[in-house]
Structures are given as C-alpha cells and as structure tokens.
Design an enzyme around this catalytic site. Structure first.
Site, PDB file in Angstrom:
ATOM      1  N   PHE A 149       5.302   4.492   2.521  1.00 34.50           N
ATOM      2  CA  PHE A 149       4.791   5.859   2.673  1.00 34.50           C
ATOM      3  C   PHE A 149       4.875   6.359   4.117  1.00 34.50           C
ATOM      4  O   PHE A 149       4.861   7.561   4.349  1.00 34.50           O
ATOM      5  CB  PHE A 149       3.320   5.932   2.196  1.00 34.50           C
ATOM      6  N   GLU A 176       5.351   6.509  -3.781  1.00 36.05           N
ATOM      7  CA  GLU A 176       4.763   7.495  -4.697  1.00 36.05           C
ATOM      8  C   GLU A 176       3.726   8.350  -3.978  1.00 36.05           C
ATOM      9  O   GLU A 176       3.250   9.340  -4.517  1.00 36.05           O
ATOM     10  CB  GLU A 176       4.176   6.891  -5.943  1.00 36.05           C
ATOM     11  N   ARG A 177       3.353   7.975  -2.737  1.00 36.41           N
ATOM     12  CA  ARG A 177       2.308   8.740  -2.047  1.00 36.41           C
ATOM     13  C   ARG A 177       2.855   9.985  -1.348  1.00 36.41           C
ATOM     14  O   ARG A 177       2.142  10.956  -1.150  1.00 36.41           O
ATOM     15  CB  ARG A 177       1.573   7.832  -1.055  1.00 36.41           C
ATOM     16  N   SER A 226       4.936  -3.586   2.929  1.00 35.48           N
ATOM     17  CA  SER A 226       4.035  -4.633   3.418  1.00 35.48           C
ATOM     18  C   SER A 226       4.633  -6.021   3.131  1.00 35.48           C
ATOM     19  O   SER A 226       5.472  -6.174   2.243  1.00 35.48           O
ATOM     20  CB  SER A 226       2.664  -4.465   2.769  1.00 35.48           C
ATOM     21  N   CYS A 281       4.720   0.852  11.683  1.00 36.21           N
ATOM     22  CA  CYS A 281       4.961  -0.592  11.805  1.00 36.21           C
ATOM     23  C   CYS A 281       5.291  -0.944  13.251  1.00 36.21           C
ATOM     24  O   CYS A 281       5.301  -2.109  13.614  1.00 36.21           O
ATOM     25  CB  CYS A 281       6.098  -1.010  10.895  1.00 36.21           C
TER      26      CYS A 281
HETATM   27  P1  NAD Z   1       3.773  -1.040   0.266  1.00 33.00           P
HETATM   28  O1  NAD Z   1       4.223  -2.447   0.407  1.00 33.00           O
HETATM   29  O2  NAD Z   1       2.491  -0.776  -0.444  1.00 33.00           O
HETATM   30  O3  NAD Z   1       4.873  -0.179  -0.536  1.00 33.00           O
HETATM   31  C1  NAD Z   1       6.227  -0.206  -0.169  1.00 33.00           C
HETATM   32  C2  NAD Z   1       7.070   0.108  -1.402  1.00 33.00           C
HETATM   33  O4  NAD Z   1       6.877  -0.921  -2.379  1.00 33.00           O
HETATM   34  C3  NAD Z   1       6.684   1.417  -2.080  1.00 33.00           C
HETATM   35  O5  NAD Z   1       7.855   2.075  -2.470  1.00 33.00           O
HETATM   36  C4  NAD Z   1       5.860   0.971  -3.274  1.00 33.00           C
HETATM   37  O6  NAD Z   1       5.966   1.846  -4.365  1.00 33.00           O
HETATM   38  C5  NAD Z   1       6.448  -0.371  -3.615  1.00 33.00           C
HETATM   39  N1  NAD Z   1       5.449  -1.290  -4.203  1.00 33.00           N
HETATM   40  C6  NAD Z   1       4.105  -1.241  -4.066  1.00 33.00           C
HETATM   41  N2  NAD Z   1       3.542  -2.280  -4.713  1.00 33.00           N
HETATM   42  C7  NAD Z   1       4.543  -2.996  -5.252  1.00 33.00           C
HETATM   43  C8  NAD Z   1       4.582  -4.203  -6.016  1.00 33.00           C
HETATM   44  N3  NAD Z   1       3.475  -4.862  -6.349  1.00 33.00           N
HETATM   45  N4  NAD Z   1       5.785  -4.662  -6.381  1.00 33.00           N
HETATM   46  C9  NAD Z   1       6.907  -4.018  -6.047  1.00 33.00           C
HETATM   47  N5  NAD Z   1       6.922  -2.883  -5.303  1.00 33.00           N
HETATM   48  C10 NAD Z   1       5.758  -2.384  -4.914  1.00 33.00           C
HETATM   49  O7  NAD Z   1       3.774  -0.406   1.720  1.00 33.00           O
HETATM   50  P2  NAD Z   1       3.198   1.000   2.196  1.00 33.00           P
HETATM   51  O8  NAD Z   1       1.715   0.942   2.181  1.00 33.00           O
HETATM   52  O9  NAD Z   1       3.869   2.094   1.502  1.00 33.00           O
HETATM   53  O10 NAD Z   1       3.722   1.028   3.717  1.00 33.00           O
HETATM   54  C11 NAD Z   1       3.043   0.432   4.771  1.00 33.00           C
HETATM   55  C12 NAD Z   1       3.567  -0.957   5.049  1.00 33.00           C
HETATM   56  O11 NAD Z   1       4.957  -0.919   5.352  1.00 33.00           O
HETATM   57  C13 NAD Z   1       2.908  -1.572   6.282  1.00 33.00           C
HETATM   58  O12 NAD Z   1       2.676  -2.946   6.032  1.00 33.00           O
HETATM   59  C14 NAD Z   1       3.941  -1.393   7.368  1.00 33.00           C
HETATM   60  O13 NAD Z   1       3.861  -2.291   8.450  1.00 33.00           O
HETATM   61  C15 NAD Z   1       5.197  -1.595   6.587  1.00 33.00           C
HETATM   62  N6  NAD Z   1       6.342  -1.020   7.280  1.00 33.00           N
HETATM   63  C16 NAD Z   1       7.250  -1.875   7.828  1.00 33.00           C
HETATM   64  C17 NAD Z   1       8.330  -1.370   8.517  1.00 33.00           C
HETATM   65  C18 NAD Z   1       9.355  -2.291   9.113  1.00 33.00           C
HETATM   66  O14 NAD Z   1      10.452  -1.828   9.377  1.00 33.00           O
HETATM   67  N7  NAD Z   1       9.053  -3.554   9.334  1.00 33.00           N
HETATM   68  C19 NAD Z   1       8.491   0.016   8.645  1.00 33.00           C
HETATM   69  C20 NAD Z   1       7.542   0.851   8.071  1.00 33.00           C
HETATM   70  C21 NAD Z   1       6.473   0.319   7.375  1.00 33.00           C
END
Ligand code: NAD
Length: 499
Positions: A149, A176-177, A226, A281
């Site tokens: 998101f 989805e957010r 994450s 991140c």
């Molecule tokens: P998230 O892990 O909740 O979601 C990421 C994606 O995975 C979304 O599209 C979501 O729909 C999907 N998803 C959620 N739950 C799932 C599941 N159980 N199984 C499969 N897919 C699933 O992350 P978020 O809250 O949207 O974003 C924040 C996180 O992303 C933070 O941990 C941040 O550090 C990380 N992030 C990392 C980078 C990087 O390049 N390292 C960059 C941006 C964000």
C-alpha cells in the site's frame, strides 16, 4: 459509491466475484470507494488476455516499445496533479509526497526508454575456427507483480516499466487499500499506445496472490510487502518453478558519529523518520548516536524540532505528514508504543491521543520519540511502520555497525559524519543492502538498483536498473559455425574444446 474495478484487456471490468472491500480516506476516517476483490477466474481471464497479446508485443521492435514508454512518461507527467491527489486521498500521504512517489516511479519509466540499448546482447567473433558466439535477452512471456500500500505508484512502475519494455505482458495485483492509481496508470499506458492485454490489473487480496503463484502460464513474480508474506510468496512461487524476487520489511538505522553536523543531521532524520507518517520501507525509525555527549545533544535538538512538526490532512500543503493508512494500522502502532513503555524504553514524546480539529475520525498520530531503546526489546526488533523514532545509544562506532548488521532486516542504513575514512569503512562493513553517507533515505537512482539484505529481500535480483532488465528477460546464447568451403571435419566423440 465509486467502484474500483479490474483492468483487463484494455477495459475496466467488474469480474466474476461479488466480494468488495471499502477503500478509505484516512484523513476523514471513512470509506470513499469500494474495490472489487478478484478470484481465480478473474486472474485467469487476465492471463488469457496477456498470453494473447504478448507475442506481437515481443515482436514489436524495441525502439517502438521505447516510444510507447516515452509517451507513457509524458502522459503521467501531464496527469501528475490529479494522480497525486487521488493517491494521497487513498494512502494519506501529503500531496507533495505523493508527487515524489509518482516521480520515483517515472524515473524508472525514463530509464527503460533506453531499452533498445539495455537489451543488446554480447558477441564474440572467431571463438574457434569459423565460430562466432552471441547472446540475446528474450522476454519471459507473462509475468506478474504484487505491490504494497505504501507506494501505490512508484512500486508498480518499478516492476511494470521494465517488464513491458522488455517485451513481456504484465499483470499487476495492487494493494487493496489504495487500488485506484494503478488502474489510472494502466489506462494511461493504453492511451500511450500499449496494445490491450499487455498490461492488466487484477484487484484483490490473498486469493489473487495465490492464483498468481499457482498459475502455470505466469513465468516470474515480483513481490514487495512485509517480510513474512514475502517469504511465503517466495517459497510458493519458487516451488512452482517461477522466477521470484520478493522484497520485505525494514528497520533502517541512522548512525550519528560525534563529528556529524548535528543541525543538518536532525533535519535529515526528522524527514526520514516522520515523512509519510513513517510508512516507508526506507524510513529511518532508529537513530544510533555514538557516545553519550552526541546522544544527549541529538536528543535535545530532536525534541525541539519535533515540536515544530505539523500533522495535517493529506491535502494540507503545509503539513509535514498526514494520517496513517487505516484504523487497524493506527491501533497496531499504538500497541507498539505501549510495548516500548512496558519494555523499559523512555517515552520522550508521546504521539498518542493526537486529534486534528474537524478530522477527529482521521487516522492521525503525533510524532513519537523513544530514548534508551535496547537491542533485546521486541519494539526494536519489529518493524513498526509509523511515526515512531527510537534512539538506541552506542558507545563506539563498531557497536553501531554491529547493531545495524545484526538486526533481522537489512534494507537501508545511513551514517552521518564528516569523516570520510569512517564513512567508507562503515559502508564496507555494514550488512545492509543500501547505504547512505549523509543521505538519510538512500533509495538508489533508477539506473542503479534497489534491494535489501537479510529478511528485507528474498531472491537474487533487485528491483530496477540492470537487475530489473535481467529479472524480466532470459539469456539465450548462440554458438554458430560457418566452415570455409563446406569442408567436412572429422567426427569427434569428445566434448568440443577451443584448442
Ligand atoms: P503486505 O505484506 O500486507 O501486503 C503486500 C501485498 O501482499 C499486498 O498486495 C497484499 O494484498 C498482499 N497480501 C497481503 N496478505 C497476504 C497473504 N497472506 N498472502 C499473500 N499475499 C498477501 O504489506 P503492506 O502493509 O501493503 O506494505 C507495507 C510493508 O511493505 C512493510 O513491511 C514495508 O516495509 C514493506 N515494503 C518493502 C519495500 C521494499 O522494497 N523492501 C518497499 C515498500 C514496502
């Protein structure tokens, strides 16, 4: 209420499932739209469209593909203001920061405008008698990206721009957010001349992610989110034989040596810790001053500077940062603040209970500062992803390097100093993927490459830069022989060697 749909085969469609999820305006704390939640059949429909469109797109010469990218870039720039406002209204970041989100993605579009050059293979003439060797980079076919998101424009563009420019068809599964901007970007790509089907957006959550990972016609998947989910996605996709790159969470440290320019350092840390409400991140949620005198002076200046921060709605041009993304995320951050107190850290500035007049339902949190945070604490070990800055005091520079190196995450790290030797040694030793020297948020420029170490990244290849080109192509190497005069050479039963 506005309905955000899939974008398949060049048009917006509702899909077969009837499940929907509310999309909130975090500044108001109430729903402003709904997004459709896809199922396997929607993803399968997108794959069929992508498979049908990809061969002709791959056969389009790279210069023509680059021209589409040039036009895509121009259209995004033309629509920057409306895209940024839409993005800010769903994410909560302030509009100026939303423009930065789009701009950092545009940088990657700009990079892949040079794709004819980037795709050139290698050539060796005369590797043996009458023998030449050359290599070519070919697209993989249908590939997919799953995005978080917190950067709803930049991260989709990190993935889709190189994937498409290299001749693949791409399926995006956004968060989805904040799902609107990815659809708008896909529409602009079609307007720029991209054939329908080459870029599809399928909305949804885990069921669509699982469908992507299990679909036999998807050859590679890029994921950012994450760490626990990144690791699961990596394992499932790799087990299905796909090429995978999965970026995870972070807890970036900012090391402050005694010789640092403290005023500049505080200004840098403030923006990096609290900008975008800490939901980056590459944020800097941990600061490690070296020596008690540095720690005390830094803390005093930070407290002063925090007092001048303005938290506001995402459309407030004077706000330093806006609300966090959701009520659940706000509650989670507050739990971490409670945990920090229970673990014995000193809560110097408490951002809980912050309320913005006229926006009492918004998901706002004031800036929070902890001192005397220790490595054994869970509130230090975990990623909080909010406007919470933790001071971890170190006695020596070696101790500071060890803190960053031993943390479970290894995305980014920064050092603030005037000492070139110390900075150089730090950059060499620290076990983190991206290092800033007097640069608080060292996101590499688009022609380098982005990737963290340890639990911040699973897979071998980074995002964008040459790694992006490598991820979305495979190398084919051709060895050819044209004997002079058609002379027959002796039979040989040994492995050919270039004697
Ligand atoms: P998230 O892990 O909740 O979601 C990421 C994606 O995975 C979304 O599209 C979501 O729909 C999907 N998803 C959620 N739950 C799932 C599941 N159980 N199984 C499969 N897919 C699933 O992350 P978020 O809250 O949207 O974003 C924040 C996180 O992303 C933070 O941990 C941040 O550090 C990380 N992030 C990392 C980078 C990087 O390049 N390292 C960059 C941006 C964000």
């Amino acid at each position: 209420m506005r309905l955000i749909q899939h974008f398949i085969d060049g048009v917006e469609v509702g899909g077969v499932g009837d499940a929907r999820q509310a999309v909130f305006d975090p500044s108001l704390g109430r729903p402003q739209a709904e997004v459709v939640l896809g199922v396997f059949e929607d993803l399968d429909e997108a794959v069929r469209s992508a498979k049908a469109a990809q061969p002709a797109w791959a056969a389009t010469n790279p210069q023509r593909r680059a021209r589409v990218m040039f036009e895509f870039k121009r259209l995004i720039e033309e629509n920057m203001e409306s895209l940024a406002r839409l993005l800010a209204s769903e994410h909560g970041k302030v509009v100026s920061d939303a423009k930065g989100d789009i701009q950092r993605g545009l940088d990657v579009v700009e990079f892949v405008c040079g794709v004819p050059h980037l795709l050139k293979g290698e050539f060796t003439t005369g590797a043996g008698p009458g023998i030449d060797v050359h290599s070519m980079r070919q697209p993989l076919g249908v590939v997919a990206g799953i995005t978080p998101f917190n950067f709803p424009a930049m991260i989709p563009l990190w993935m889709l721009a190189p994937a498409i420019a290299c001749g693949n068809a791409f399926i995006l599964k956004p968060s989805e957010r904040d799902p609107s901007v990815p659809v708008e970007l896909a529409k602009l790509a079609i307007q720029a001349g991209l054939p329908a089907g080459v870029l599809n957006v399928v909305q949804g959550g885990k069921p669509v992610v699982d469908a992507i990972l299990d679909h036999p016609d998807i050859k590679a998947v890029s994921f950012v989110g994450s760490s626990d989910i990144a690791q699961q996605v990596y394992a499932r996709g790799a087990a299905a034989g796909k090429r995978m790159q999965c970026m995870g969470g972070a807890k970036n440290h900012g090391v402050v040596l005694p010789d640092a320019d403290l005023d500049q350092t505080v200004a840098d840390i403030l923006g990096a810790a609290y900008g975008s409400a800490g939901e980056r991140c590459m944020a800097l949620p941990v600061v490690v001053p070296v020596g008690a005198a540095t720690a005390n002076a830094l803390r005093a200046k930070l407290v002063d500077a925090i007092g001048g921060l303005r938290v506001g709605v995402s459309s407030d041009p004077d706000a330093h940062y806006g609300p966090v993304v959701s009520a659940q995320h706000k509650a989670r951050i507050e739990e971490y603040i409670e945990m920090g107190v229970a673990e014995g850290a000193e809560l110097v500035v408490d951002g809980r209970g912050f309320s913005l007049q006229g926006h009492e339902e918004g998901y706002f949190l004031g800036p929070t500062l902890f001192d005397h945070v220790k490595p054994g604490m869970r509130s230090y070990h975990d990623e909080i992803f909010g406007p919470v800055l933790q001071i971890v005091r170190a006695e020596t520079a070696q101790e500071a390097v060890a803190l960053a190196s031993e943390h479970q995450y290894g995305n980014g790290v920064a050092i603030f100093t005037r000492n070139g030797d110390a900075a150089r040694e730090f950059a060499e030793q620290v076990e983190v993927g991206m290092v800033g020297i007097n640069v608080p948020i060292p996101v590499p420029v688009s022609y380098h490459t982005f990737g963290g170490w340890k639990r911040s990244g699973f897979g071998d290849l980074n995002q964008y830069g040459m790694d992006g080109i490598r991820f979305y192509t495979r190398t084919k190497t051709i060895t050819s022989r044209w004997p002079k005069g058609g002379a027959v050479t002796d039979q040989s039963f040994v492995i050919p060697t270039m004697k």
